[in-house]
Design a protein around this motif. Structure first.
Motif, PDB file in Angstrom:
ATOM      1  N   GLU A  21      -0.269   6.379  -6.937  1.00 28.55           N
ATOM      2  CA  GLU A  21      -1.554   6.913  -7.353  1.00 28.55           C
ATOM      3  C   GLU A  21      -1.842   8.297  -6.790  1.00 28.55           C
ATOM      4  N   GLN A  22      -1.420   8.554  -5.554  1.00 31.82           N
ATOM      5  CA  GLN A  22      -1.734   9.833  -4.924  1.00 31.82           C
ATOM      6  C   GLN A  22      -0.681  10.898  -5.201  1.00 31.82           C
TER       7      GLN A  22
ATOM      8  N   THR B 152      -6.520   4.085   0.796  1.00 32.18           N
ATOM      9  CA  THR B 152      -6.405   2.646   0.517  1.00 32.18           C
ATOM     10  C   THR B 152      -7.407   2.148  -0.521  1.00 32.18           C
ATOM     11  N   GLY B 153      -8.417   2.973  -0.847  1.00 28.49           N
ATOM     12  CA  GLY B 153      -9.437   2.509  -1.776  1.00 28.49           C
ATOM     13  C   GLY B 153     -10.526   1.686  -1.127  1.00 28.49           C
TER      14      GLY B 153
ATOM     15  N   ILE C  86      -7.188  -0.602  -5.019  1.00 21.11           N
ATOM     16  CA  ILE C  86      -6.505   0.400  -5.844  1.00 21.11           C
ATOM     17  C   ILE C  86      -6.016  -0.258  -7.127  1.00 21.11           C
TER      18      ILE C  86
ATOM     19  N   TYR D 207       0.815  -1.213   0.000  1.00 23.70           N
ATOM     20  CA  TYR D 207       0.000   0.000   0.000  1.00 23.70           C
ATOM     21  C   TYR D 207       0.849   1.264   0.000  1.00 23.70           C
TER      22      TYR D 207
END
Length: 365
Positions: free
Chosen positions: A103-104, A163-164, A169, A96
């Motif tokens: 992604e972020q 974390t989705g 994710i 993670y």
């Protein structure tokens, strides 16, 4: 005739002999044989992308990834004597961390590896501090609780924006760099596929981590880990700070498993809480026992066992369904039988069995 007590413990007694009395095999001393096998294994890792592609090379990459996770547990249990059932949590931390950074924050996938290692080491070290009061089964129960809680924490709505949540994710595909593609085109005449690049990238990271682990175990820090495992009171008498070294070992172990989790995220391109259940922690433990719990390179055997034996068990179970009226759970039954057989035949793991076989065919100088 060799007595049965000679093979007691985590390492055969003949490996603790004076170096001048070490056995020879086909005219080579045992250390040279070990180095030859190591270089042969490295050569196999290098040439695999030449002959395989697609799902096959992806599976080989998964073996290396699992081997790294098993290695992390081996460092903790085999070389420091601490027992953990919660390394799936550190596997999730590494995975993670990579996913969130990619992604972020838009961090390149290759740059997330050292950051995931740092975060995993910190998590392991901090968990190891309060766990110093626990030993044996009590430590196992604490880490078991950590493994059980991790998937639920990942689903928590308060951090779902990172974390989705239950949806997980989806990560971007890790395409090879342009300069790597240009080399591949110059050598083979075709561009490097994504699956081959994933394998090559995973192999580079895993080889580096294995070399670092070998150097660590041979260093003063590694000898301190082993001294604490063998006799904590004697280690303390020699001036070793048991608390710091045990916490540091927990951190290093978590770091290795976290890097494996980071590679898992990059290879699968998708993360969900269900990928980090307690079953993953059991996989790492099984791989360590089958490969050799106090062996660095036995982790490779463990990684192969973790990946292939469940699939092989499913195949056997499907073949038996025509003769068994109630086939539910048959795959796990076959897997359990394989595991019992492996432990019975290799009580010291695959590397222990190889060492004993080398002992049998070798002759003393």
């Amino acid at each position: 005739m060799t007595s049965t007590t000679e093979y007691a413990g985590t390492q055969p007694a003949f490996l603790r002999e004076n170096p001048k009395d070490r056995i020879t095999v086909f005219g080579m001393r045992l250390p040279l044989v070990e180095r030859s096998l190591l270089w042969f294994g490295l050569a196999v890792v290098v040439v695999l992308p030449i002959f395989y592609d697609g799902y096959t090379i992806y599976e080989f990459g998964k073996i290396l990834m699992y081997a790294l996770a098993v290695l992390g547990l081996n460092i903790l249990t085999g070389f420091n004597g601490q027992f953990s059932l919660g390394h799936s949590a550190f596997f999730a931390v590494g995975a993670y961390t990579t996913a969130i950074l990619m992604e972020q924050l838009g961090v390149p996938y290759w740059a997330t590896i050292p950051l995931a290692a740092a975060v995993s080491f910190t998590a392991g070290f901090l968990f190891g501090l309060p766990a110093l009061r626990l030993e044996g089964l009590f430590l196992a129960l604490a880490t078991f609780a950590l493994a059980i809680a991790t998937p639920q924490i990942l689903k928590y709505d308060g951090i779902s924006h990172l974390t989705g949540g239950v949806q997980g994710i989806v990560l971007a595909t890790p395409y090879p760099p342009a300069w790597v593609d240009s080399i591949a085109v110059a050598v083979s005449g075709e561009a490097l596929s994504v699956d081959r690049w994933k394998y090559i990238f995973t192999a580079i990271v895993v080889v580096i981590m294995f070399v670092l682990a070998q150097n660590l175990i041979r260093s003063r820090t590694g000898r301190a880990f082993i001294a604490i495992r063998d006799n904590p009171l004697s280690a303390k008498t020699m001036g070793i700070n048991n608390a710091i070294f045990k916490s540091a070992c927990f951190g290093v172990s978590a770091m290795y498993t976290g890097v494996a989790g980071s590679l898992f995220a990059i290879m699968d391109e998708y993360l969900a809480p269900e990928s980090f259940t307690f079953a993953e922690a059991i996989k790492f433990l099984v791989g360590g026992v089958v490969g050799g719990i106090a062996s660095l390179f036995g982790a490779v055997f463990g990684g192969a066992f973790v990946l292939y034996v469940p699939n092989f068990s499913d195949t056997i179970a499907r073949l038996l369904e025509n003769w068994i009226a109630n086939p539910q759970g048959l795959s796990w039954t076959v897997y359990g039988l394989f595991l019992i057989f492996a432990v019975y035949v290799m009580p010291m793991g695959a590397t222990g069995l190889i060492q004993i076989l080398v002992r049998k065919i070798g002759v003393r100088r």
